[in-house]
Write a protein that holds these residues in place. Structure first.
Motif, PDB file in Angstrom:
ATOM      1  N   ARG A  38      92.021   3.720  23.900  1.00  0.00           N
ATOM      2  CA  ARG A  38      90.665   3.176  24.062  1.00  0.00           C
ATOM      3  C   ARG A  38      90.672   1.657  23.923  1.00  0.00           C
ATOM      4  O   ARG A  38      89.991   0.947  24.664  1.00  0.00           O
ATOM      5  CB  ARG A  38      89.730   3.803  23.019  1.00  0.00           C
ATOM      6  CG  ARG A  38      89.344   5.240  23.303  1.00  0.00           C
ATOM      7  CD  ARG A  38      88.203   5.670  22.377  1.00  0.00           C
ATOM      8  NE  ARG A  38      87.784   7.046  22.660  1.00  0.00           N
ATOM      9  CZ  ARG A  38      88.211   8.103  22.012  1.00  0.00           C
ATOM     10  NH1 ARG A  38      89.131   7.966  21.035  1.00  0.00           N
ATOM     11  NH2 ARG A  38      87.775   9.314  22.322  1.00  0.00           N
ATOM     12  N   LEU A  39      91.429   1.156  22.946  1.00  0.00           N
ATOM     13  CA  LEU A  39      91.534  -0.292  22.754  1.00  0.00           C
ATOM     14  C   LEU A  39      92.191  -0.957  23.972  1.00  0.00           C
ATOM     15  O   LEU A  39      91.749  -2.020  24.428  1.00  0.00           O
ATOM     16  CB  LEU A  39      92.334  -0.586  21.485  1.00  0.00           C
ATOM     17  CG  LEU A  39      92.477  -2.065  21.097  1.00  0.00           C
ATOM     18  CD1 LEU A  39      91.110  -2.681  20.835  1.00  0.00           C
ATOM     19  CD2 LEU A  39      93.391  -2.205  19.874  1.00  0.00           C
ATOM     20  N   SER A  97      95.750   9.049  16.883  1.00  0.00           N
ATOM     21  CA  SER A  97      96.055   7.617  16.792  1.00  0.00           C
ATOM     22  C   SER A  97      96.316   7.031  18.178  1.00  0.00           C
ATOM     23  O   SER A  97      95.905   5.900  18.484  1.00  0.00           O
ATOM     24  CB  SER A  97      97.276   7.411  15.885  1.00  0.00           C
ATOM     25  OG  SER A  97      97.640   6.048  15.857  1.00  0.00           O
ATOM     26  N   GLU A 137      94.982   8.127  20.882  1.00  0.00           N
ATOM     27  CA  GLU A 137      93.693   8.061  21.572  1.00  0.00           C
ATOM     28  C   GLU A 137      92.937   6.781  21.207  1.00  0.00           C
ATOM     29  O   GLU A 137      92.313   6.150  22.074  1.00  0.00           O
ATOM     30  CB  GLU A 137      92.855   9.303  21.215  1.00  0.00           C
ATOM     31  CG  GLU A 137      93.422  10.598  21.771  1.00  0.00           C
ATOM     32  CD  GLU A 137      92.552  11.787  21.426  1.00  0.00           C
ATOM     33  OE1 GLU A 137      91.455  11.576  20.850  1.00  0.00           O
ATOM     34  OE2 GLU A 137      92.952  12.934  21.711  1.00  0.00           O
ATOM     35  N   LYS A 138      92.976   6.395  19.932  1.00  0.00           N
ATOM     36  CA  LYS A 138      92.344   5.132  19.536  1.00  0.00           C
ATOM     37  C   LYS A 138      93.022   3.946  20.224  1.00  0.00           C
ATOM     38  O   LYS A 138      92.354   3.000  20.678  1.00  0.00           O
ATOM     39  CB  LYS A 138      92.411   4.969  18.022  1.00  0.00           C
ATOM     40  CG  LYS A 138      91.573   5.982  17.244  1.00  0.00           C
ATOM     41  CD  LYS A 138      91.685   5.733  15.750  1.00  0.00           C
ATOM     42  CE  LYS A 138      90.855   6.751  14.968  1.00  0.00           C
ATOM     43  NZ  LYS A 138      90.973   6.564  13.497  1.00  0.00           N
ATOM     44  N   SER A 139      94.349   3.983  20.292  1.00  0.00           N
ATOM     45  CA  SER A 139      95.085   2.882  20.911  1.00  0.00           C
ATOM     46  C   SER A 139      94.786   2.779  22.405  1.00  0.00           C
ATOM     47  O   SER A 139      94.656   1.680  22.958  1.00  0.00           O
ATOM     48  CB  SER A 139      96.590   3.074  20.689  1.00  0.00           C
ATOM     49  OG  SER A 139      96.910   3.055  19.322  1.00  0.00           O
TER      50      SER A 139
END
Length: 347
Positions: free
Chosen positions: A332-333, A326, A328-330
């Motif tokens: 990237r954003l 989670s 990692e997704k944040s």
């Protein structure tokens, strides 16, 4: 003898006429007065008679009148051209000085006070115009003296000719043409000025504030102890820290070295849960600051062309055993938004 007796007779006759009376006595007094005037003309002779006649203008007066009428004639085409040229050249100097001072002063104010206090470019230009007007007052006589020193012909016009409508119109047109030409020449200063420098500096300041706010909140979002933004300088082959939390100095690292350098080179997200044992981690900064790096999460920042231009780094997850999927997704954003901000700064 006869003239003497005539005078005495006229005086005796006048004395005999009563002053307040009327009738025949009054008529005799008028006759006596007329006779006395005629007698005076005769006695005065030729000189007295000439005084009674109107005077004729002499040759000197005629010459002066002829000269005055010649001088008051309309100026010739050559005189008007000289007057136009003199007015134009003088105002060319004023135009050059006015625009040059305004542009240089306005640009300096825009790059200093404008960036510091967020002043609009038009405001800086208005302050530059103040300096330009003051220069015109202080050095206006110098410009006129310079125009005379270069041998500019002075138009030979009388005061009456200068006051004529055609002369005033020609002078005004010459001044307008001169000041327009001077302002256009003064605008050549723009060739040597980076007109976008102030705008970039203002955007840079705004983005620095945005980055500081974003990365200060990133610690809360990721529940991390520190966060940083490293900007890539391809010419030098290095990355330097633009925003760092809890570090008072700029951190630099080479491309391909350390976690940040490898992310810049490979363009991939790196999640290290145990930084103490990972050989990719460079502990040089830890030793200089006393900070202990336990876990690291890095993501590349790309521009519109897909090239890596920076790296986002988040350090030390407070809870758990490190950063998860989670996070990692944040990250990237976060890297995507930072890339948009950087494109805005470079525009």
């Amino acid at each position: 003898g006869k003239l003497g007796r005539g005078r005495r007779g006229a005086a005796t006759t006048a004395r005999r006429v009563p002053l307040g009376g009327g009738g025949p006595g009054r008529s005799d007094a008028a006759v006596a007065s007329t006779g006395g005037s005629m007698l005076a003309a005769v006695v005065g002779g030729r000189r007295a008679a000439q005084r009674l006649l109107p005077r004729r203008p002499g040759l000197g007066a005629l010459a002066r009148s002829s000269t005055r009428s010649t001088r008051d004639e309309a100026p010739s085409a050559g005189q008007l051209w000289n007057f136009f040229f003199h007015s134009a050249v003088t105002f060319v100097g004023f135009g050059v000085m006015d625009n040059t001072v305004m542009l240089l002063a306005g640009d300096a104010i825009d790059n200093t006070l404008g960036v510091r206090f967020g002043l609009a470019t038009l405001t800086a230009a208005a302050f530059g115009q103040i300096f330009s007007d003051v220069s015109g007052i202080c050095f206006g006589s110098t410009v006129e003296a310079l125009a005379t020193r270069i041998g500019l012909p002075i138009p030979e016009l009388t005061a009456a000719q200068r006051s004529m409508r055609v002369t005033k119109l020609v002078g005004t047109m010459g001044s307008i043409c001169g000041v327009v030409a001077g302002c256009l020449i003064g605008m050549s200063t723009l060739l040597f000025i980076d007109v976008n420098e102030a705008n970039r500096a203002k955007r840079e300041k705004e983005l620095s504030t945005i980055f500081e706010v974003v990365f200060s909140h990133a610690r809360e979002v990721f529940d991390a102890e520190a966060s940083s933004l490293f900007v890539l300088d391809r010419e030098k082959g290095q990355l330097w820290s633009r925003v760092t939390t809890d570090v008072p100095f700029v951190i630099t690292c080479d491309i391909g070295k350390g976690v940040v350098g490898q992310v810049a080179e490979n363009g991939e997200v790196v999640n290290i849960k145990d930084a103490m044992t990972d050989p990719r981690v460079n502990h040089t900064v830890d030793r200089s600051t006393g900070f202990c790096t336990r876990s690291i999460l890095c993501a590349p920042v790309r521009n519109a062309a897909g090239e890596v231009v920076a790296v986002v780094e988040v350090i030390n997850k407070r809870s758990g055993e490190g950063f998860d999927a989670s996070d990692e997704k944040s990250v990237r954003l976060l890297a995507t938004h930072v890339g948009l901000f950087m494109q805005e700064a470079a525009a």
